[in-house]
Design a protein around this motif. Structure first.
Motif, PDB file in Angstrom:
ATOM      1  N   LYS A  37       0.834  -1.208   0.000  1.00 25.58           N
ATOM      2  CA  LYS A  37       0.000   0.000   0.000  1.00 25.58           C
ATOM      3  C   LYS A  37       0.867   1.256   0.000  1.00 25.58           C
ATOM      4  O   LYS A  37       0.588   2.219  -0.729  1.00 25.58           O
ATOM      5  CB  LYS A  37      -0.933  -0.007   1.207  1.00 25.58           C
ATOM      6  N   SER A  38       1.927   1.238   0.799  1.00 25.19           N
ATOM      7  CA  SER A  38       2.834   2.391   0.822  1.00 25.19           C
ATOM      8  C   SER A  38       3.581   2.530  -0.501  1.00 25.19           C
ATOM      9  O   SER A  38       3.756   3.632  -1.026  1.00 25.19           O
ATOM     10  CB  SER A  38       3.834   2.242   1.976  1.00 25.19           C
ATOM     11  N   LYS A  39       4.041   1.402  -1.045  1.00 29.49           N
ATOM     12  CA  LYS A  39       4.806   1.436  -2.287  1.00 29.49           C
ATOM     13  C   LYS A  39       3.942   1.885  -3.466  1.00 29.49           C
ATOM     14  O   LYS A  39       4.393   2.665  -4.318  1.00 29.49           O
ATOM     15  CB  LYS A  39       5.419   0.069  -2.566  1.00 29.49           C
ATOM     16  N   LEU A  40       2.694   1.396  -3.536  1.00 33.38           N
ATOM     17  CA  LEU A  40       1.798   1.800  -4.612  1.00 33.38           C
ATOM     18  C   LEU A  40       1.543   3.309  -4.581  1.00 33.38           C
ATOM     19  O   LEU A  40       1.532   3.976  -5.619  1.00 33.38           O
ATOM     20  CB  LEU A  40       0.475   1.033  -4.512  1.00 33.38           C
ATOM     21  N   LYS A  41       1.351   3.835  -3.389  1.00 36.46           N
ATOM     22  CA  LYS A  41       1.159   5.282  -3.262  1.00 36.46           C
ATOM     23  C   LYS A  41       2.410   6.030  -3.694  1.00 36.46           C
ATOM     24  O   LYS A  41       2.337   7.051  -4.386  1.00 36.46           O
ATOM     25  CB  LYS A  41       0.808   5.636  -1.812  1.00 36.46           C
ATOM     26  N   GLU A  42       3.556   5.484  -3.311  1.00 37.36           N
ATOM     27  CA  GLU A  42       4.836   6.126  -3.649  1.00 37.36           C
ATOM     28  C   GLU A  42       5.055   6.199  -5.161  1.00 37.36           C
ATOM     29  O   GLU A  42       5.507   7.224  -5.684  1.00 37.36           O
ATOM     30  CB  GLU A  42       5.978   5.354  -2.991  1.00 37.36           C
ATOM     31  N   VAL A  43       4.753   5.112  -5.878  1.00 37.86           N
ATOM     32  CA  VAL A  43       5.071   5.070  -7.315  1.00 37.86           C
ATOM     33  C   VAL A  43       3.985   5.708  -8.171  1.00 37.86           C
ATOM     34  O   VAL A  43       4.254   6.089  -9.327  1.00 37.86           O
ATOM     35  CB  VAL A  43       5.330   3.619  -7.789  1.00 37.86           C
ATOM     36  N   LEU A  44       2.760   5.841  -7.645  1.00 34.61           N
ATOM     37  CA  LEU A  44       1.655   6.343  -8.467  1.00 34.61           C
ATOM     38  C   LEU A  44       1.349   7.825  -8.247  1.00 34.61           C
ATOM     39  O   LEU A  44       1.170   8.577  -9.217  1.00 34.61           O
ATOM     40  CB  LEU A  44       0.399   5.517  -8.204  1.00 34.61           C
ATOM     41  N   VAL A  45       1.271   8.247  -6.999  1.00 37.98           N
ATOM     42  CA  VAL A  45       0.889   9.630  -6.716  1.00 37.98           C
ATOM     43  C   VAL A  45       2.002  10.588  -7.160  1.00 37.98           C
ATOM     44  O   VAL A  45       3.174  10.391  -6.840  1.00 37.98           O
ATOM     45  CB  VAL A  45       0.584   9.823  -5.218  1.00 37.98           C
ATOM     46  N   GLY A  46       1.613  11.587  -7.917  1.00 36.02           N
ATOM     47  CA  GLY A  46       2.581  12.546  -8.429  1.00 36.02           C
ATOM     48  C   GLY A  46       2.956  12.328  -9.888  1.00 36.02           C
ATOM     49  O   GLY A  46       3.613  13.186 -10.492  1.00 36.02           O
ATOM     50  N   LEU A  47       2.532  11.200 -10.466  1.00 36.89           N
ATOM     51  CA  LEU A  47       2.802  10.960 -11.884  1.00 36.89           C
ATOM     52  C   LEU A  47       2.152  12.069 -12.719  1.00 36.89           C
ATOM     53  O   LEU A  47       0.995  12.423 -12.498  1.00 36.89           O
ATOM     54  CB  LEU A  47       2.239   9.607 -12.321  1.00 36.89           C
ATOM     55  N   ALA A  48       2.883  12.586 -13.672  1.00 38.23           N
ATOM     56  CA  ALA A  48       2.354  13.691 -14.481  1.00 38.23           C
ATOM     57  C   ALA A  48       2.626  13.447 -15.959  1.00 38.23           C
ATOM     58  O   ALA A  48       3.627  12.832 -16.328  1.00 38.23           O
ATOM     59  CB  ALA A  48       2.979  15.010 -14.040  1.00 38.23           C
ATOM     60  N   VAL A  49       1.690  13.909 -16.784  1.00 36.81           N
ATOM     61  CA  VAL A  49       1.854  13.859 -18.246  1.00 36.81           C
ATOM     62  C   VAL A  49       1.481  15.223 -18.801  1.00 36.81           C
ATOM     63  O   VAL A  49       0.624  15.931 -18.255  1.00 36.81           O
ATOM     64  CB  VAL A  49       0.980  12.764 -18.889  1.00 36.81           C
ATOM     65  N   GLU A  50       2.128  15.586 -19.893  1.00 39.33           N
ATOM     66  CA  GLU A  50       1.879  16.887 -20.489  1.00 39.33           C
ATOM     67  C   GLU A  50       1.838  16.744 -22.006  1.00 39.33           C
ATOM     68  O   GLU A  50       2.625  15.995 -22.593  1.00 39.33           O
ATOM     69  CB  GLU A  50       2.983  17.868 -20.081  1.00 39.33           C
ATOM     70  N   GLY A  51       0.892  17.430 -22.630  1.00 45.09           N
ATOM     71  CA  GLY A  51       0.752  17.383 -24.076  1.00 45.09           C
ATOM     72  C   GLY A  51       0.182  18.677 -24.599  1.00 45.09           C
ATOM     73  O   GLY A  51       0.088  19.680 -23.880  1.00 45.09           O
TER      74      GLY A  51
END
Length: 337
Positions: A37-51
């Protein structure tokens, strides 16, 4: 009956410091749910894409349901994980500056499916902004899959350290290999590191770090020894018995140990470990508080860290301790009471 020295080598007890699970033959199991649960939050939250349409970012992990575990038998690791995830995303349209929100749902992340085949559904709240939704469906989904692969890689490497214990035949080879690599290890400025073997005969490293805090030494010392203050900066329930032999537990049990020495406002020595380290293996952590008028220099020495956990241990102290304590010290004085 086999003659002495001629038995099945899988059952021969070697000269091991831990004297357990010889040759990794017996079944062991470790619950990876809380860690995941901690690792999933770490790797997913904050992901950004720009186009061309604008910019989108994963802002929160709103729902996590499921479990994960790892078992070992006859020297082989067996993984089980099954997750139902719901993420929140927010985005801004480039031309108009309009802001929109939505969700990303992953109904079944499990070992039964490859990450590329895992269903990922993107939705958006009512209104315009479909271009942002399309951006999340394409580039955003790609980023999410990469993050999920990162979680699975960490589950199969970082989390499982110590489940396949080193044997008499392999520990020497591993140590020699790590010594060759140690020369390229990133070090803190002016602070040397050393390689050693402790505990269950695994290669270890000593970590040295320094940090300046805008706080007098007695106040900083109390942050490490007062339960309420530890819970404030760690944002988790904690067990803090700040006396010699007293227990310590933080971050939902991910970090534990005991106090070995306490000199008020000057020094703390801990017997300290992370949950995903080899069983019963502890590092020795020494915290030195150097008073500098309104500031304090904290000198950390962490001796006995498993080599493969060096980076994660550094990040634990830097991100989860030092940076969060800086945030706590910026709050009004009454919040420290």
């Amino acid at each position: 009956m086999a003659k002495w020295g001629q038995g099945d080598p899988r059952w021969i007890v070697e000269e091991r410091a831990d004297a357990t699970n010889v040759n990794n033959w017996h079944w062991t199991e470790r619950d990876a749910t809380s860690w995941s649960k901690s690792k999933l939050k770490e790797v997913l939250v904050g992901l950004a894409v720009e186009g061309e349409a604008g910019r989108c970012e994963i802002s929160d992990l709103k729902h996590v349901e499921g479990e994960a575990s790892c078992s070992s038998r006859k020297g082989k690791l067996i993984f089980f994980y099954e997750w139902n995830l719901r993420l929140s995303w927010k985005g801004t349209v480039k031309e108009s500056g309009e802001k929109h929100k939505g969700s990303v749902e992953i109904p079944n992340l499990s070992e039964e499916n490859e990450v590329d085949d895992t269903e990922i559904n993107v939705s958006k709240k009512k209104g315009e902004g479909d271009a942002l939704k399309d951006l999340m469906r394409t580039e955003g989904t790609t980023k999410v899959r990469e993050a999920l692969r990162g979680y699975l890689k960490a589950l199969k490497t970082e989390f499982t350290l110590g489940m396949i214990l080193p044997t008499k035949a392999t520990v020497g080879q591993e140590l020699a290999a790590e010594r060759k690599l140690s020369g390229s290890t990133v070090q803190d400025s002016g602070l040397p590191q050393s390689l050693d073997i402790v505990g269950v005969k695994i290669p270890t490293v000593k970590i040295l770090m320094r940090e300046i805090f805008n706080s007098p030494a007695d106040e900083l010392y109390s942050i490490f020894t007062t339960k309420d203050l530890v819970q404030k900066f760690s944002k988790c329930p904690a067990v803090i018995n700040a006396e010699k032999g007293g227990k310590l537990q933080m971050f939902d049990g991910c970090v534990s140990g005991e106090y070995a020495e306490l000199v008020p406002s000057q020094r703390i020595v801990l017997k300290w470990r992370c949950r995903n380290w080899p069983d019963e293996h502890y590092a020795t952590v020494a915290l030195q508080f150097k008073d500098m008028a309104a500031q304090t220099e904290l000198q950390l020495e962490c001796k006995g860290v498993p080599v493969s956990h060096e980076d994660s241990t550094r990040q634990c102290w830097k991100k989860q301790h030092f940076e969060e304590i800086h945030v706590l010290l910026q709050q009004p004085p009454d919040s420290m009471e």
